[in-house]
Design an enzyme around this catalytic site. Sequence first.
Site, PDB file in Angstrom:
ATOM      1  N   PRO A   1       0.812  -1.217   0.000  1.00 20.88           N
ATOM      2  CA  PRO A   1       0.000   0.000   0.000  1.00 20.88           C
ATOM      3  C   PRO A   1       0.848   1.271   0.000  1.00 20.88           C
ATOM      4  O   PRO A   1       0.339   2.360  -0.262  1.00 20.88           O
ATOM      5  CB  PRO A   1      -0.842  -0.114   1.277  1.00 20.88           C
ATOM      6  CG  PRO A   1      -0.253  -1.215   2.073  1.00 20.88           C
ATOM      7  CD  PRO A   1       0.540  -2.079   1.150  1.00 20.88           C
TER       8      PRO A   1
ATOM      9  N   GLU B   1       1.197  -5.725   7.089  1.00 20.50           N
ATOM     10  CA  GLU B   1       2.049  -5.156   8.142  1.00 20.50           C
ATOM     11  C   GLU B   1       3.423  -4.786   7.621  1.00 20.50           C
ATOM     12  O   GLU B   1       4.065  -3.886   8.123  1.00 20.50           O
ATOM     13  CB  GLU B   1       2.192  -6.121   9.325  1.00 20.50           C
ATOM     14  CG  GLU B   1       0.916  -6.334  10.105  1.00 20.50           C
ATOM     15  CD  GLU B   1      -0.003  -7.383   9.487  1.00 20.50           C
ATOM     16  OE1 GLU B   1       0.255  -7.818   8.343  1.00 20.50           O
ATOM     17  OE2 GLU B   1      -0.971  -7.765  10.149  1.00 20.50           O
TER      18      GLU B   1
ATOM     19  N   ARG C   1      -2.613  -8.023 -20.636  1.00 22.94           N
ATOM     20  CA  ARG C   1      -3.465  -7.794 -21.802  1.00 22.94           C
ATOM     21  C   ARG C   1      -2.900  -6.770 -22.776  1.00 22.94           C
ATOM     22  O   ARG C   1      -3.407  -6.605 -23.881  1.00 22.94           O
ATOM     23  CB  ARG C   1      -4.896  -7.439 -21.383  1.00 22.94           C
ATOM     24  CG  ARG C   1      -5.032  -6.156 -20.616  1.00 22.94           C
ATOM     25  CD  ARG C   1      -6.362  -6.106 -19.889  1.00 22.94           C
ATOM     26  NE  ARG C   1      -7.516  -6.205 -20.782  1.00 22.94           N
ATOM     27  CZ  ARG C   1      -7.898  -5.257 -21.645  1.00 22.94           C
ATOM     28  NH1 ARG C   1      -7.230  -4.135 -21.723  1.00 22.94           N
ATOM     29  NH2 ARG C   1      -8.944  -5.437 -22.409  1.00 22.94           N
TER      30      ARG C   1
ATOM     31  N   ASP D   1     -10.072   1.228 -25.252  1.00 20.77           N
ATOM     32  CA  ASP D   1     -10.508   1.040 -23.878  1.00 20.77           C
ATOM     33  C   ASP D   1     -10.567   2.358 -23.112  1.00 20.77           C
ATOM     34  O   ASP D   1      -9.884   3.314 -23.446  1.00 20.77           O
ATOM     35  CB  ASP D   1      -9.531   0.120 -23.122  1.00 20.77           C
ATOM     36  CG  ASP D   1      -9.652  -1.310 -23.599  1.00 20.77           C
ATOM     37  OD1 ASP D   1     -10.593  -1.603 -24.357  1.00 20.77           O
ATOM     38  OD2 ASP D   1      -8.793  -2.116 -23.205  1.00 20.77           O
TER      39      ASP D   1
HETATM   40 CL1  6GU Z   1      -0.284  -3.645  -3.416  1.00 17.72          CL
HETATM   41  N1  6GU Z   1      -1.031  -4.325  -0.988  1.00 17.72           N
HETATM   42  C1  6GU Z   1      -1.800  -4.221   0.098  1.00 17.72           C
HETATM   43  N2  6GU Z   1      -1.576  -5.034   1.124  1.00 17.72           N
HETATM   44  N3  6GU Z   1      -2.774  -3.340   0.214  1.00 17.72           N
HETATM   45  C2  6GU Z   1      -2.976  -2.534  -0.834  1.00 17.72           C
HETATM   46  C3  6GU Z   1      -2.222  -2.591  -2.002  1.00 17.72           C
HETATM   47  C4  6GU Z   1      -1.222  -3.521  -2.052  1.00 17.72           C
HETATM   48  N4  6GU Z   1      -2.669  -1.669  -2.865  1.00 17.72           N
HETATM   49  C5  6GU Z   1      -3.661  -1.056  -2.243  1.00 17.72           C
HETATM   50  N5  6GU Z   1      -3.865  -1.568  -1.009  1.00 17.72           N
END
Ligand code: 6GU
Length: 246
Positions: A88, A115, A153, A168
Amino acid sequence: MRFDILTLFPDFFPPFLEEGVLGRAVKKGILNVRLTDIRSFADGRHKVTDDRPYGGGNGMVMKPGPIYQALKSIERTGDDVITILLTPQGRKFNQAVAWDLAEKSHIILICGRYEGVDERIISGHVDLELSIGDYVLSGGETAAMVVVDAVGRLVPGVLGGEKSNTEDSFEDGLLEHPHFTRPRNFMGQDVPEILLSGDHERIRIWRRKESLKRTLEKRPDLLKDRDLGEEDRRLLKEIEKLAEKG
Ligand code: 6GU
Protein backbone atom coordinates in the site's frame (compact mmCIF):
# COMPACT_ATOMS: atom_id res chain seq x y z
CA MET A 1 6.38 -12.11 -21.26
CA ARG A 2 7.32 -13.86 -18.09
CA PHE A 3 5.87 -13.18 -14.64
CA ASP A 4 7.15 -14.68 -11.41
CA ILE A 5 4.88 -14.30 -8.40
CA LEU A 6 6.41 -14.77 -4.95
CA THR A 7 3.67 -15.38 -2.42
CA LEU A 8 2.70 -17.13 0.78
CA PHE A 9 -0.55 -18.16 -0.94
CA PRO A 10 0.27 -19.68 -4.33
CA ASP A 11 -3.08 -21.49 -4.40
CA PHE A 12 -4.91 -18.20 -4.95
CA PHE A 13 -3.62 -17.89 -8.48
CA PRO A 14 -4.32 -20.93 -10.70
CA PRO A 15 -8.07 -20.33 -11.23
CA PHE A 16 -7.36 -16.72 -12.18
CA LEU A 17 -4.66 -17.81 -14.65
CA GLU A 18 -6.83 -20.44 -16.33
CA GLU A 19 -9.84 -18.37 -17.38
CA GLY A 20 -10.67 -15.90 -20.11
CA VAL A 21 -8.25 -13.76 -22.04
CA LEU A 22 -5.34 -14.41 -19.69
CA GLY A 23 -6.01 -18.14 -19.54
CA ARG A 24 -5.83 -18.35 -23.33
CA ALA A 25 -2.58 -16.33 -23.43
CA VAL A 26 -1.05 -18.61 -20.79
CA LYS A 27 -2.12 -21.71 -22.76
CA LYS A 28 -0.66 -20.24 -25.94
CA GLY A 29 2.59 -19.49 -24.12
CA ILE A 30 2.45 -15.74 -24.77
CA LEU A 31 2.34 -15.23 -21.01
CA ASN A 32 4.44 -17.45 -18.81
CA VAL A 33 3.43 -17.13 -15.16
CA ARG A 34 5.28 -19.03 -12.45
CA LEU A 35 4.42 -19.21 -8.79
CA THR A 36 6.94 -19.43 -6.00
CA ASP A 37 5.89 -20.28 -2.47
CA ILE A 38 7.94 -18.06 -0.17
CA ARG A 39 7.29 -20.49 2.69
CA SER A 40 9.25 -23.23 0.95
CA PHE A 41 12.37 -21.06 1.43
CA ALA A 42 11.86 -20.65 5.19
CA ASP A 43 14.13 -22.45 7.65
CA GLY A 44 13.33 -25.03 10.24
CA ARG A 45 10.54 -27.43 10.89
CA HIS A 46 7.98 -24.67 11.29
CA LYS A 47 8.89 -22.76 8.12
CA VAL A 48 8.37 -19.41 9.81
CA THR A 49 8.11 -16.51 7.36
CA ASP A 50 7.34 -13.62 9.70
CA ASP A 51 8.49 -12.31 13.04
CA ARG A 52 7.84 -9.56 15.58
CA PRO A 53 9.06 -6.08 14.71
CA TYR A 54 12.27 -4.77 16.27
CA GLY A 55 11.35 -1.84 18.46
CA GLY A 56 8.02 -3.35 19.37
CA GLY A 57 4.53 -2.68 18.12
CA ASN A 58 1.64 -4.53 16.62
CA GLY A 59 1.68 -6.82 13.64
CA MET A 60 4.27 -9.09 12.19
CA VAL A 61 6.97 -8.38 9.64
CA MET A 62 7.92 -10.68 6.77
CA LYS A 63 11.43 -11.98 7.40
CA PRO A 64 13.99 -11.03 4.75
CA GLY A 65 15.64 -14.46 4.47
CA PRO A 66 12.85 -16.47 2.82
CA ILE A 67 12.04 -13.68 0.35
CA TYR A 68 15.73 -13.29 -0.50
CA GLN A 69 16.15 -17.02 -1.08
CA ALA A 70 12.97 -17.14 -3.15
CA LEU A 71 14.26 -14.25 -5.29
CA LYS A 72 17.62 -15.97 -5.70
CA SER A 73 15.89 -19.12 -6.95
CA ILE A 74 14.37 -17.26 -9.88
CA GLU A 75 16.26 -17.51 -13.10
CA ARG A 76 16.28 -14.10 -14.76
CA THR A 77 15.27 -14.17 -18.39
CA GLY A 78 15.92 -11.41 -20.89
CA ASP A 79 17.69 -8.16 -20.10
CA ASP A 80 14.62 -6.24 -19.03
CA VAL A 81 13.76 -7.71 -15.64
CA ILE A 82 12.02 -5.71 -12.91
CA THR A 83 11.37 -6.71 -9.31
CA ILE A 84 8.22 -5.20 -7.85
CA LEU A 85 6.86 -5.27 -4.30
CA LEU A 86 3.09 -4.96 -3.97
CA THR A 87 2.49 -2.71 -0.98
CA PRO A 88 0.00 0.00 0.00
CA GLN A 89 3.02 2.32 0.27
CA GLY A 90 3.90 1.98 -3.38
CA ARG A 91 3.45 4.22 -6.37
CA LYS A 92 -0.18 4.21 -7.51
CA PHE A 93 -0.72 1.74 -10.34
CA ASN A 94 -2.50 3.08 -13.42
CA GLN A 95 -2.71 2.52 -17.18
CA ALA A 96 0.48 4.50 -17.86
CA VAL A 97 2.43 2.33 -15.41
CA ALA A 98 0.87 -0.74 -17.05
CA TRP A 99 2.19 0.38 -20.45
CA ASP A 100 5.68 0.94 -19.00
CA LEU A 101 5.66 -2.53 -17.50
CA ALA A 102 4.40 -4.09 -20.73
CA GLU A 103 7.84 -3.23 -22.20
CA LYS A 104 9.58 -5.57 -19.77
CA SER A 105 10.57 -9.11 -20.66
CA HIS A 106 10.28 -10.42 -17.11
CA ILE A 107 8.35 -9.08 -14.12
CA ILE A 108 8.95 -10.45 -10.63
CA LEU A 109 6.11 -9.66 -8.22
CA ILE A 110 6.57 -10.02 -4.48
CA CYS A 111 3.29 -10.15 -2.57
CA GLY A 112 3.76 -8.43 0.77
CA ARG A 113 1.43 -8.71 3.69
CA TYR A 114 -0.07 -5.57 5.04
CA GLU A 115 2.05 -5.16 8.14
CA GLY A 116 5.09 -5.08 5.96
CA VAL A 117 8.27 -6.59 4.67
CA ASP A 118 11.70 -6.18 6.28
CA GLU A 119 13.05 -2.90 4.90
CA ARG A 120 16.33 -4.52 3.79
CA ILE A 121 14.45 -6.44 1.09
CA ILE A 122 13.00 -3.21 -0.21
CA SER A 123 16.26 -1.24 -0.14
CA GLY A 124 18.40 -4.02 -1.55
CA HIS A 125 16.29 -6.12 -3.87
CA VAL A 126 13.21 -4.23 -5.07
CA ASP A 127 13.17 -1.91 -8.11
CA LEU A 128 9.65 -0.58 -7.69
CA GLU A 129 6.93 -0.56 -5.03
CA LEU A 130 3.38 -0.56 -6.38
CA SER A 131 -0.01 0.02 -4.76
CA ILE A 132 -3.29 -0.52 -6.59
CA GLY A 133 -5.17 2.18 -4.70
CA ASP A 134 -5.81 3.93 -1.43
CA TYR A 135 -7.42 1.17 0.58
CA VAL A 136 -6.11 -1.68 2.66
CA LEU A 137 -5.81 -5.25 1.40
CA SER A 138 -4.74 -8.09 3.65
CA GLY A 139 -1.99 -9.05 1.24
CA GLY A 140 -0.46 -8.21 -2.11
CA GLU A 141 -1.93 -11.27 -3.87
CA THR A 142 -5.06 -9.61 -5.25
CA ALA A 143 -2.94 -6.62 -6.26
CA ALA A 144 -0.55 -8.94 -8.12
CA MET A 145 -3.53 -10.34 -10.05
CA VAL A 146 -4.54 -6.81 -10.99
CA VAL A 147 -1.05 -6.08 -12.30
CA VAL A 148 -0.77 -9.37 -14.24
CA ASP A 149 -4.18 -8.74 -15.80
CA ALA A 150 -3.67 -5.07 -16.73
CA VAL A 151 -0.10 -5.58 -18.01
CA GLY A 152 -0.66 -9.00 -19.56
CA ARG A 153 -3.47 -7.79 -21.80
CA LEU A 154 -1.15 -5.16 -23.29
CA VAL A 155 1.31 -7.80 -24.49
CA PRO A 156 0.99 -8.27 -28.27
CA GLY A 157 -1.11 -11.32 -29.14
CA VAL A 158 -2.87 -11.59 -25.79
CA LEU A 159 -6.10 -9.98 -26.99
CA GLY A 160 -5.99 -12.08 -30.17
CA GLY A 161 -8.67 -11.28 -32.69
CA GLU A 162 -10.66 -9.17 -30.29
CA LYS A 163 -10.67 -5.41 -30.51
CA SER A 164 -7.40 -3.76 -29.72
CA ASN A 165 -6.92 -2.12 -26.38
CA THR A 166 -6.62 1.33 -27.92
CA GLU A 167 -10.36 1.96 -27.53
CA ASP A 168 -10.51 1.04 -23.88
CA SER A 169 -11.36 3.46 -21.10
CA PHE A 170 -8.26 5.37 -20.01
CA GLU A 171 -6.27 4.63 -23.15
CA ASP A 172 -7.00 8.13 -24.39
CA GLY A 173 -7.71 9.42 -20.91
CA LEU A 174 -11.51 9.31 -21.22
CA LEU A 175 -14.19 6.92 -20.03
CA GLU A 176 -15.87 4.78 -22.66
CA HIS A 177 -19.16 5.64 -24.35
CA PRO A 178 -22.21 3.52 -23.42
CA HIS A 179 -22.69 0.16 -25.13
CA PHE A 180 -25.89 -1.51 -26.33
CA THR A 181 -26.68 -4.87 -27.85
CA ARG A 182 -29.89 -6.72 -28.75
CA PRO A 183 -32.77 -6.51 -28.05
CA ARG A 184 -33.64 -3.08 -29.43
CA ASN A 185 -36.16 -2.56 -26.66
CA PHE A 186 -35.41 -3.89 -23.19
CA MET A 187 -38.05 -3.47 -20.47
CA GLY A 188 -39.35 -0.32 -22.12
CA GLN A 189 -35.93 1.22 -22.81
CA ASP A 190 -34.87 1.73 -26.42
CA VAL A 191 -31.40 1.69 -27.91
CA PRO A 192 -30.48 5.25 -29.01
CA GLU A 193 -31.80 5.73 -32.54
CA ILE A 194 -28.48 6.97 -33.93
CA LEU A 195 -26.80 3.63 -33.30
CA LEU A 196 -29.26 2.03 -35.71
CA SER A 197 -28.69 4.65 -38.41
CA GLY A 198 -25.67 3.08 -40.09
CA ASP A 199 -24.11 6.56 -40.33
CA HIS A 200 -20.62 5.74 -39.05
CA GLU A 201 -19.38 9.31 -38.85
CA ARG A 202 -22.39 10.53 -36.85
CA ILE A 203 -22.09 7.48 -34.61
CA ARG A 204 -18.41 8.21 -34.03
CA ILE A 205 -19.19 11.80 -33.03
CA TRP A 206 -22.12 10.71 -30.82
CA ARG A 207 -19.86 8.20 -29.03
CA ARG A 208 -17.10 10.75 -28.56
CA LYS A 209 -19.60 13.19 -27.06
CA GLU A 210 -21.05 10.55 -24.71
CA SER A 211 -17.51 9.64 -23.73
CA LEU A 212 -16.72 13.27 -22.87
CA LYS A 213 -20.08 13.68 -21.07
CA ARG A 214 -19.46 10.65 -18.89
CA THR A 215 -15.94 11.67 -18.08
CA LEU A 216 -17.15 15.16 -17.12
CA GLU A 217 -19.86 13.68 -14.88
CA LYS A 218 -18.03 10.76 -13.29
CA ARG A 219 -14.33 11.56 -13.49
CA PRO A 220 -13.79 15.29 -14.04
CA ASP A 221 -10.26 14.82 -12.71
CA LEU A 222 -9.39 13.03 -15.96
CA LEU A 223 -10.22 16.14 -17.98
CA LYS A 224 -8.13 18.51 -15.92
CA ASP A 225 -4.76 19.52 -17.36
CA ARG A 226 -5.52 17.68 -20.53
CA ASP A 227 -5.05 19.08 -24.02
CA LEU A 228 -8.24 18.41 -25.96
CA GLY A 229 -8.46 18.53 -29.72
CA GLU A 230 -10.68 20.97 -31.55
CA GLU A 231 -13.54 18.50 -31.95
CA ASP A 232 -13.46 17.56 -28.26
CA ARG A 233 -13.55 21.23 -27.23
CA ARG A 234 -16.53 21.84 -29.49
CA LEU A 235 -18.35 18.77 -28.12
CA LEU A 236 -17.62 19.83 -24.55
CA LYS A 237 -19.12 23.27 -25.26
CA GLU A 238 -22.26 21.59 -26.57
CA ILE A 239 -22.40 19.44 -23.44
CA GLU A 240 -22.01 22.47 -21.20
CA LYS A 241 -24.72 24.37 -23.10
CA LEU A 242 -27.12 21.44 -22.70
CA ALA A 243 -26.32 21.27 -18.99
CA GLU A 244 -27.04 25.01 -18.55
CA LYS A 245 -30.45 24.57 -20.13
CA GLY A 246 -30.97 21.74 -17.64
CL1 6GU B 1 -0.28 -3.64 -3.42
N1 6GU B 1 -1.03 -4.33 -0.99
C1 6GU B 1 -1.80 -4.22 0.10
N2 6GU B 1 -1.58 -5.03 1.12
N3 6GU B 1 -2.77 -3.34 0.21
C2 6GU B 1 -2.98 -2.53 -0.83
C3 6GU B 1 -2.22 -2.59 -2.00
C4 6GU B 1 -1.22 -3.52 -2.05
N4 6GU B 1 -2.67 -1.67 -2.87
C5 6GU B 1 -3.66 -1.06 -2.24
N5 6GU B 1 -3.86 -1.57 -1.01
